[in-house]
Scaffold this motif. Structure first.
Motif, PDB file in Angstrom:
ATOM      1  N   TRP A 170       0.863  -1.174   0.000  1.00 22.92           N
ATOM      2  CA  TRP A 170       0.000   0.000   0.000  1.00 22.92           C
ATOM      3  C   TRP A 170       0.906   1.232   0.000  1.00 22.92           C
ATOM      4  O   TRP A 170       1.850   1.317   0.796  1.00 22.92           O
ATOM      5  N   PHE A 171       0.582   2.159  -0.900  1.00 20.33           N
ATOM      6  CA  PHE A 171       1.273   3.432  -0.977  1.00 20.33           C
ATOM      7  C   PHE A 171       0.223   4.529  -0.793  1.00 20.33           C
ATOM      8  O   PHE A 171      -0.978   4.292  -0.937  1.00 20.33           O
ATOM      9  N   ARG A 172       0.690   5.720  -0.510  1.00 22.62           N
ATOM     10  CA  ARG A 172      -0.227   6.849  -0.442  1.00 22.62           C
ATOM     11  C   ARG A 172       0.480   8.106  -0.938  1.00 22.62           C
ATOM     12  O   ARG A 172       1.704   8.217  -0.854  1.00 22.62           O
ATOM     13  N   GLN A 173      -0.330   9.018  -1.442  1.00 26.13           N
ATOM     14  CA  GLN A 173       0.203  10.285  -1.916  1.00 26.13           C
ATOM     15  C   GLN A 173      -0.681  11.403  -1.412  1.00 26.13           C
ATOM     16  O   GLN A 173      -1.861  11.506  -1.802  1.00 26.13           O
ATOM     17  N   ALA A 174      -0.108  12.224  -0.556  1.00 30.75           N
ATOM     18  CA  ALA A 174      -0.816  13.373  -0.011  1.00 30.75           C
ATOM     19  C   ALA A 174      -0.648  14.563  -0.952  1.00 30.75           C
ATOM     20  O   ALA A 174       0.309  14.602  -1.738  1.00 30.75           O
ATOM     21  N   PRO A 175      -1.544  15.517  -0.893  1.00 27.88           N
ATOM     22  CA  PRO A 175      -1.439  16.696  -1.756  1.00 27.88           C
ATOM     23  C   PRO A 175      -0.093  17.383  -1.615  1.00 27.88           C
ATOM     24  O   PRO A 175       0.346  17.679  -0.506  1.00 27.88           O
ATOM     25  N   VAL A 191       3.554   2.630   2.586  1.00 26.24           N
ATOM     26  CA  VAL A 191       2.903   2.585   3.892  1.00 26.24           C
ATOM     27  C   VAL A 191       3.134   1.236   4.569  1.00 26.24           C
ATOM     28  O   VAL A 191       3.684   1.162   5.659  1.00 26.24           O
ATOM     29  N   LEU A 192       2.744   0.185   3.876  1.00 21.45           N
ATOM     30  CA  LEU A 192       2.722  -1.143   4.502  1.00 21.45           C
ATOM     31  C   LEU A 192       2.700  -2.174   3.398  1.00 21.45           C
ATOM     32  O   LEU A 192       2.214  -1.918   2.303  1.00 21.45           O
ATOM     33  N   CYS A 193       3.239  -3.346   3.703  1.00 23.67           N
ATOM     34  CA  CYS A 193       3.277  -4.409   2.712  1.00 23.67           C
ATOM     35  C   CYS A 193       2.982  -5.741   3.383  1.00 23.67           C
ATOM     36  O   CYS A 193       3.301  -5.936   4.562  1.00 23.67           O
ATOM     37  N   ALA A 253       6.127   3.176   6.815  1.00 25.08           N
ATOM     38  CA  ALA A 253       5.845   4.472   7.416  1.00 25.08           C
ATOM     39  C   ALA A 253       5.720   4.294   8.929  1.00 25.08           C
ATOM     40  O   ALA A 253       4.776   3.671   9.414  1.00 25.08           O
ATOM     41  N   ASP A 254       6.675   4.853   9.677  1.00 25.64           N
ATOM     42  CA  ASP A 254       6.630   4.733  11.134  1.00 25.64           C
ATOM     43  C   ASP A 254       5.371   5.350  11.719  1.00 25.64           C
ATOM     44  O   ASP A 254       4.885   4.915  12.766  1.00 25.64           O
ATOM     45  N   SER A 255       4.841   6.335  11.025  1.00 22.24           N
ATOM     46  CA  SER A 255       3.682   7.056  11.543  1.00 22.24           C
ATOM     47  C   SER A 255       2.427   6.203  11.629  1.00 22.24           C
ATOM     48  O   SER A 255       1.471   6.576  12.306  1.00 22.24           O
ATOM     49  N   VAL A 256       2.403   5.075  10.951  1.00 17.06           N
ATOM     50  CA  VAL A 256       1.185   4.247  10.975  1.00 17.06           C
ATOM     51  C   VAL A 256       1.312   3.030  11.873  1.00 17.06           C
ATOM     52  O   VAL A 256       0.346   2.296  12.071  1.00 17.06           O
ATOM     53  N   LYS A 257       2.503   2.806  12.420  1.00 11.27           N
ATOM     54  CA  LYS A 257       2.689   1.654  13.304  1.00 11.27           C
ATOM     55  C   LYS A 257       1.774   1.764  14.520  1.00 11.27           C
ATOM     56  O   LYS A 257       1.665   2.822  15.118  1.00 11.27           O
ATOM     57  N   ASN A 305      -6.900   2.548  11.716  1.00 13.43           N
ATOM     58  CA  ASN A 305      -7.565   2.982  12.943  1.00 13.43           C
ATOM     59  C   ASN A 305      -6.915   4.252  13.479  1.00 13.43           C
ATOM     60  O   ASN A 305      -5.790   4.595  13.097  1.00 13.43           O
ATOM     61  N   ARG A 306      -7.632   4.916  14.349  1.00 16.05           N
ATOM     62  CA  ARG A 306      -7.140   6.164  14.980  1.00 16.05           C
ATOM     63  C   ARG A 306      -6.572   7.107  13.925  1.00 16.05           C
ATOM     64  O   ARG A 306      -5.439   7.598  14.034  1.00 16.05           O
ATOM     65  N   LEU A 307      -7.355   7.347  12.923  1.00 18.24           N
ATOM     66  CA  LEU A 307      -6.903   8.146  11.782  1.00 18.24           C
ATOM     67  C   LEU A 307      -6.623   9.590  12.178  1.00 18.24           C
ATOM     68  O   LEU A 307      -7.308  10.164  13.054  1.00 18.24           O
ATOM     69  N   LYS A 308      -5.622  10.151  11.504  1.00 21.17           N
ATOM     70  CA  LYS A 308      -5.202  11.524  11.759  1.00 21.17           C
ATOM     71  C   LYS A 308      -5.311  12.335  10.469  1.00 21.17           C
ATOM     72  O   LYS A 308      -5.319  11.768   9.378  1.00 21.17           O
ATOM     73  N   SER A 309      -5.301  13.641  10.611  1.00 19.82           N
ATOM     74  CA  SER A 309      -5.410  14.488   9.426  1.00 19.82           C
ATOM     75  C   SER A 309      -4.260  14.245   8.464  1.00 19.82           C
ATOM     76  O   SER A 309      -4.439  14.326   7.235  1.00 19.82           O
ATOM     77  N   GLU A 310      -3.103  13.896   8.999  1.00 18.55           N
ATOM     78  CA  GLU A 310      -1.942  13.650   8.131  1.00 18.55           C
ATOM     79  C   GLU A 310      -2.037  12.344   7.351  1.00 18.55           C
ATOM     80  O   GLU A 310      -1.169  12.056   6.523  1.00 18.55           O
ATOM     81  N   ASP A 311      -3.054  11.552   7.627  1.00 17.71           N
ATOM     82  CA  ASP A 311      -3.295  10.343   6.833  1.00 17.71           C
ATOM     83  C   ASP A 311      -4.079  10.651   5.549  1.00 17.71           C
ATOM     84  O   ASP A 311      -4.271   9.756   4.711  1.00 17.71           O
ATOM     85  N   THR A 312      -4.511  11.882   5.408  1.00 14.23           N
ATOM     86  CA  THR A 312      -5.240  12.282   4.205  1.00 14.23           C
ATOM     87  C   THR A 312      -4.360  12.119   2.974  1.00 14.23           C
ATOM     88  O   THR A 312      -3.256  12.661   2.912  1.00 14.23           O
TER      89      THR A 312
END
Length: 123
Positions: free
Chosen positions: A36-41, A48-50, A61-65, A84-91
């Motif tokens: 899984w990859f992600r691209q923020a604006p 992210v995770l594999c 991504a350490d931020s999602v551990k 879970n526990r989603l944050k604005s930076e996960d957008t």
């Protein structure tokens, strides 16, 4: 035509949860590690995770551990990303991709990008 399609995105409040799906068509997904990859604006796409074919999880991504987990259902030819526990930076727009290493996770995507799914975290 072989392709991966990500789905399940949406608008969620901070602290909420979403489960994304990565469905394969035209090929058997269970013989590949899936990233899984992600691209923020305004930012570059990031891993992210594999999940490998043996279901070993690799976090990029350490931020999602502690918040995101990945799983696979080979019978449904689908990989899931539970967030879970989603944050604005996960957008971001989230994409899934097979791994260039085949059965193992290297974080390098193989092939072209499939359809992504938009995840927006906002109150």
């Amino acid at each position: 035509q072989a392709q991966l399609v990500a789905s399940g995105g949406g608008l969620v409040q901070p602290g909420g949860s979403l489960r994304l799906s990565c469905a394969a068509s035209g090929f058997t997904l269970n013989v590949y590690a899936i990233n899984w990859f992600r691209q923020a604006p305004g930012k570059e796409r990031e891993g992210v995770l594999c999940i490998s074919t043996s279901a070993t999880n690799t976090y990029y991504a350490d931020s999602v551990k502690g918040r995101f987990t990945i799983s696979r259902d080979n019978a449904k030819n689908t990989v899931y990303l539970q967030m879970n526990r989603l944050k604005s930076e996960d957008t971001a727009v989230y994409y899934c991709a097979t791994d260039l290493e085949g059965v193992r996770c290297s974080g390098t995507p193989a092939g072209s990008w499939g359809t992504g799914t938009q995840v927006t975290i906002s109150s």
